[in-house]
Write an enzyme that holds these catalytic residues in place. Sequence first.
Site, PDB file in Angstrom:
ATOM      1  N   HIS A  59       0.863  -1.183   0.000  1.00 23.82           N
ATOM      2  CA  HIS A  59       0.000   0.000   0.000  1.00 23.82           C
ATOM      3  C   HIS A  59       0.898   1.230   0.000  1.00 23.82           C
ATOM      4  O   HIS A  59       2.034   1.190   0.480  1.00 23.82           O
ATOM      5  CB  HIS A  59      -0.877   0.013   1.244  1.00 23.82           C
ATOM      6  CG  HIS A  59      -1.948  -1.031   1.242  1.00 23.82           C
ATOM      7  ND1 HIS A  59      -3.054  -0.934   2.047  1.00 23.82           N
ATOM      8  CD2 HIS A  59      -2.081  -2.187   0.547  1.00 23.82           C
ATOM      9  CE1 HIS A  59      -3.832  -1.979   1.848  1.00 23.82           C
ATOM     10  NE2 HIS A  59      -3.260  -2.764   0.950  1.00 23.82           N
ATOM     11  N   GLU A  61       0.924   3.855   1.804  1.00 25.71           N
ATOM     12  CA  GLU A  61       1.366   4.268   3.135  1.00 25.71           C
ATOM     13  C   GLU A  61       2.544   3.426   3.613  1.00 25.71           C
ATOM     14  O   GLU A  61       3.529   3.947   4.128  1.00 25.71           O
ATOM     15  CB  GLU A  61       0.230   4.141   4.165  1.00 25.71           C
ATOM     16  CG  GLU A  61      -0.979   4.977   3.853  1.00 25.71           C
ATOM     17  CD  GLU A  61      -2.068   4.200   3.123  1.00 25.71           C
ATOM     18  OE1 GLU A  61      -1.763   3.539   2.092  1.00 25.71           O
ATOM     19  OE2 GLU A  61      -3.225   4.252   3.570  1.00 25.71           O
ATOM     20  N   CYS A  89      -6.240   1.940   5.825  1.00 24.03           N
ATOM     21  CA  CYS A  89      -6.874   0.693   6.247  1.00 24.03           C
ATOM     22  C   CYS A  89      -6.264   0.258   7.585  1.00 24.03           C
ATOM     23  O   CYS A  89      -5.350   0.905   8.100  1.00 24.03           O
ATOM     24  CB  CYS A  89      -6.664  -0.387   5.186  1.00 24.03           C
ATOM     25  SG  CYS A  89      -4.949  -0.976   5.068  1.00 24.03           S
ATOM     26  N   CYS A  92      -2.424  -0.387   7.434  1.00 23.37           N
ATOM     27  CA  CYS A  92      -1.655   0.848   7.346  1.00 23.37           C
ATOM     28  C   CYS A  92      -1.746   1.651   8.642  1.00 23.37           C
ATOM     29  O   CYS A  92      -0.748   2.225   9.090  1.00 23.37           O
ATOM     30  CB  CYS A  92      -2.126   1.673   6.157  1.00 23.37           C
ATOM     31  SG  CYS A  92      -1.741   0.874   4.570  1.00 23.37           S
TER      32      CYS A  92
END
Length: 156
Positions: A59, A61, A89, A92
Site C-alpha cells: 500500500h 502508506e 486501512c 496501514c
Amino acid sequence: MTDASHTSHEVLVRRALTLAAAAPRTGDVPVGAVVVDAEGRELAAACNSREALRDPTAHAEILALRAAAVVRGEWRLEGCTLAVTVEPCTMCAGAIGLARVARVVFGAWEPKTGAAGSLWDVLRDRRLTHRPEVVGGVLAPECAALMESFFTAHRV
C-alpha cells in the site's frame, strides 16, 4: 486548525494525489502517500504498488513509511506527517502507529475499510501507546473522484 496548517495539509494531499495518479498504469488502485519531517521536508513518497510488486502489503502508506525510515536511518518517524489520498486501512493504521508518526492527513473517507474514524478508529484507540493527530477530509471530493473514476473503469 489554522489557515496556514489547512493550506499545508492541502499541499500535502495534492502531492499525494499526483502520486496516486501513477498507480493505475500498473493496475493499482490510485492511492498516493507522502511523508514529511517536522520542517515539512519530503522524506518519501509512494503510490499503491500491490499489482506492480505482487505484494499484498505494498500500500502507498507502507511503502512511504519504509522509505522514510531508510532516509531517517531509523524506524521511528516521530515528528513526521504522513499524507495520503484515502483514509488508511487497518494494516496501514497499525504501521503508522508503530512508526510513531505524529500526524496523519488524508483525503477521502473510506467507509468500507477505513481505520481512522470510518469503520474503525485504530489511530485514535486509547488502548494503544501511540496515537497520532488525525486530519481527515482534506480535498475529499478530489480524492474520492480519483477513486470513483478508477473503479468505474474497472467495473465495465
